[in-house]
Design a protein around this motif. Structure first.
Motif, mmCIF file in Angstrom:
data_model
loop_
_atom_site.group_PDB
_atom_site.id
_atom_site.type_symbol
_atom_site.label_atom_id
_atom_site.label_comp_id
_atom_site.label_asym_id
_atom_site.label_seq_id
_atom_site.Cartn_x
_atom_site.Cartn_y
_atom_site.Cartn_z
ATOM 1 N N LEU A 1 -5.658 0.510 -4.747
ATOM 2 C CA LEU A 1 -4.201 0.510 -4.865
ATOM 3 C C LEU A 1 -3.762 0.776 -6.305
ATOM 4 C CD1 LEU A 1 -3.433 -2.478 -2.479
ATOM 5 C CD2 LEU A 1 -3.177 -0.037 -2.002
ATOM 6 N N VAL B 1 -3.235 -8.143 1.162
ATOM 7 C CA VAL B 1 -2.808 -6.747 1.288
ATOM 8 C C VAL B 1 -2.451 -6.485 2.746
ATOM 9 C CG1 VAL B 1 -4.235 -5.980 -0.648
ATOM 10 C CG2 VAL B 1 -5.183 -5.910 1.677
ATOM 11 N N THR C 1 -5.016 0.146 4.293
ATOM 12 C CA THR C 1 -5.638 -1.166 4.263
ATOM 13 C C THR C 1 -5.495 -1.766 5.651
ATOM 14 O OG1 THR C 1 -3.569 -2.164 3.469
ATOM 15 C CG2 THR C 1 -5.195 -1.522 1.806
ATOM 16 N N THR D 1 0.835 -1.191 0.000
ATOM 17 C CA THR D 1 0.000 0.000 0.000
ATOM 18 C C THR D 1 0.875 1.249 0.000
ATOM 19 O OG1 THR D 1 -1.969 0.992 0.990
ATOM 20 C CG2 THR D 1 -0.252 0.263 2.513
ATOM 21 N N TRP E 1 5.845 2.637 -0.936
ATOM 22 C CA TRP E 1 5.035 1.422 -1.006
ATOM 23 C C TRP E 1 5.483 0.501 0.106
ATOM 24 C CZ3 TRP E 1 0.795 1.297 -3.905
ATOM 25 C CH2 TRP E 1 0.687 2.244 -4.924
#
Length: 470
Positions: free
Chosen positions: A184, A36, A204, A8, A14
Motif C-alpha cells: 500500500l 486493511v 487486499t 487500499t 482509496w
C-alpha cells in the motif's frame, strides 16, 4: 479501542471495506496492530474493470511520460524511506537495516525501469521484397495480475510493477495477507507520482473468498507469481487452459560449497550472511552447505562460533515458526545432529534460534525440502566432482555458490551446476535490479525477472511490413 486502518487503492480511489483483515507484528503477535480491507469477490471484479480502463489510458501515454512518472515514484520512495522501512519492520519482522535496504532497492527498480522505458522497443529487419520496410515492435500485454509473498513485501511488488508499468501495462497487485501495508505504501508512491486511475490497483482480502474472482477474470493477460511450489504449479495449469502468460519464482534449496583452498574466514562471513539474513526467509538463502573433507574440521568451528553471535529477528508468523521447528524436529528424528540452536525462543514473538544441523544425509527431508527459516544443513564431500553432483541432486535450481582459490574449479562449477544464479566467493543472495533473476527446473518459469529480460515477459511482439513503392 478500535484498531487503525489503511485503505487500499482501486480505480484511482482509496477505499475501505465492510470487513477487515488484522495485521500482526511478528515480534509480538498477541494482538493485531492494524487492519486493511477484506475486499469481496464483487469488488475484485470491479477492480478488473478499472484496470482495463486504466490500461487504455496508460498504453496511449507516451513512453517518455510513463518513465517520468516512474522516476517520480522512485524519488518518493526514497523520500519516504524511513516511514516505509518502519512499516516493513512492523509487519514482517526484518531489522531496521534490512528494511531500509529493501525500501531503497524498491526505489532502484523504478529508477532502472524509468530508464529502460525510454529505450528502443523494436527493430528493423531485412526483407527480400523490394521497396518494403519490415520490422517488429514490442507492445504491452494488457492487465497483469501480480501475486507477491510476505518475505520481501516491498521489493517483490517493485520487481514486478516497475517493468510491467514501464512496458505500458495496468497491474492488479495481490500482496500476502500477512504483509499488505508495504504494497500500500508502494501504491501510494505511484498514485502520488501521477499514475492514472486504474493503472495500479491493490487487492487486499482473504484468498479463500476471492481466489476465483482474482484468477479467472477474462481480462487477465498475464500473471506474475512469487511463492510456494504447490500454489505456483496449480496456477500454471489453471492459467494455461486460457492461454494466460505465466511467470513464476518458486522454491529453492540453495547450496554453498566450501572447497580446500578457500579463504575460510571470508567464507564464514559470506555463508552466515547467505544462510541467516532475514532469518533465512528469502528464496536465495543458503540452506545446504557442502564442505570439502580436507577443510571440514577447521571450517565448522569457525562457522559455529560466528553463528552463535547472531541475534535474529522473528519469523513472519506463529504458523511459520511452528513449521520451521517441525522441520528441525523431523531432521533430528531422521538422524541429524543439532550442532547449534534447534528450538524456538519463548515469548510473544515468532523467533527460532539460528540452527545448524550436521550428520545430514541425502535421504533426509531437511536436505530435500525448503525450510524457509534459519536452518543450515551441513554435509561433508570429497572434492569438486562430488560437490557438483550433490548441488544438482535436487528438484530445485535457483542459486548456488562455491568458495575456492581455483579458477578452474570456479569455471567448472559455473558450467556444470544447473541453477539460474551462480556465485563464486560470494553469497547466494544479493542480486541487483539490472541483473536477470530466476531459477531453473522447479524453481520457476522460463521467464526471468529483473534487468532487460523482465521486459520480454511484459510485452508481446508485433511484426510489420510496409510496402512504399508504386
Amino acid at each position: 479501542m478500535s484498531l487503525p486502518t489503511m485503505q487500499t487503492l482501486a480505480g484511482g480511489r482509496w477505499i475501505g471495506g465492510d470487513d477487515w483483515i488484522d495485521v500482526f507484528d511478528p515480534a509480538d503477535v498477541r494482538e493485531p496492530y492494524l487492519r486493511v480491507p477484506a475486499l469481496t469477490a464483487e469488488r475484485v471484479t470491479a477492480i478488473y474493470a478499472d484496470a482495463e480502463a486504466g490500461f487504455a489510458v496508460w498504453r496511449a501515454t507516451s513512453a517518455i511520460t510513463r518513465s517520468a512518472i516512474l522516476a517520480k515514484a522512485s524519488a518518493l520512495l526514497r523520500i519516504r524511506n524511513a516511514e516505509i522501512a518502519d512499516a516493513i519492520v512492523r509487519e514482517n519482522g526484518k531489522s531496521e537495516v534490512e528494511a531500509r535496504v529493501e525500501a531503497e532497492k524498491a526505489a532502484d527498480f523504478f529508477d532502472y525501469y524509468a530508464g529502460a522505458g525510454r529505450d528502443g522497443y523494436g527493430s528493423l529487419i531485412h526483407d527480400v521484397r523490394p521497396d518494403t520496410r519490415t520490422g517488429y515492435q514490442r507492445e504491452p500485454l494488457g492487465v497483469v495480475l501480480a501475486v507477491t509473498p510476505w518475505n520481501d513485501p516491498l521489493i517483490t511488488p517493485a520487481r514486478k510493477l516497475a517493468p510491467a508499468l514501464a512496458a505500458g501495462n495496468a497491474v492488479v497487485l495481490k500482496p500476502a495477507s500477512e504483509t499488505p501495508t508495504s504494497a500500500l505504501y508502494l501504491a501510494r508512491a505511484l498514485h502520488d507520482a501521477g499514475v492514472p486511475a486504474g493503472v495500479v490497483n491493490v487487492v487486499t482480502g482473504r484468498t479463500a473468498e476471492i481466489s476465483d474472482a482474482l484468477l479467472d477474470d477474462p481480462r487477465i493477460a498475464a500473471v506474475s507469481f512469487t511463492g510456494g511450489n504447490e500454489v505456483g504449479e496449480a496456477l500454471r495449469v489453471r492459467l494455461a487452459a486460457r492461454g494466460v502468460r505465466f511467470q513464476s519464482e518458486l522454491g529453492g534449496k540453495n547450496a554453498s560449497v566450501v572447497l580446500a583452498g578457500a579463504n575460510l574466514p571470508k567464507t564464514v562471513t559470506a555463508v552466515v550472511a547467505a544462510a541467516f539474513g532475514q532469518a533465512g526467509q528469502r528464496c536465495t538463502a543458503t540452506s545446504r552447505l557442502l564442505v570439502d573433507r580436507a577443510v571440514h574440521d577447521e571450517f565448522l568451528p569457525l562457522l559455529l562460533a560466528e553463528i552463535a553471535k547472531l541475534r535474529l529477528g522473528p519469523l513472519v508468523s506463529r504458523a511459520r515458526q511452528r513449521d520451521v521447528v517441525a522441520h528441525i524436529d523431523l531432521a533430528v528424528k531422521q538422524g541429524a545432529v543439532v550442532a547449534l540452536g534447534g528450538t524456538e525462543v519463548p515469548g510473544p514473538g515468532c523467533h527460532v534460534e539460528p540452527t545448524v544441523l550436521t550428520g545430514v544425509t541425502v535421504d533426509m527431508d531437511v536436505w530435500r525440502e525448503e525450510v524457509f527459516g534459519p536452518v543450515l544443513a551441513v554435509r561433508v564431500v570429497d572434492g569438486l566432482d562430488e560437490a557438483i553432483t550433490a548441488v544438482n541432486d535436487t528438484r530445485y535450481g535457483l542459486a548456488a555458490a562455491v568458495f575456492t582459490d581455483s579458477l578452474a574449479a570456479a569455471h567448472r562449477f559455473l558450467a556444470e551446476v544447473d541453477c539460474g544464479q551462480i556465485a563464486v566467493n560470494t553469497t547466494t543472495s544479493g542480486w541487483d535490479v539490472h541483473q536477470p533473476f530466476g531459477g531453473f527446473r522447479h524453481s520457476g518459469s522460463p521467464f526471468k525477472e529483473q534487468g532487460p529480460e523482465a521486459m520480454r515477459f511484459y510485452t508481446k511482439v508485433k511484426t510489420f511490413a510496409i510496402h512504399f513503392g508504386s
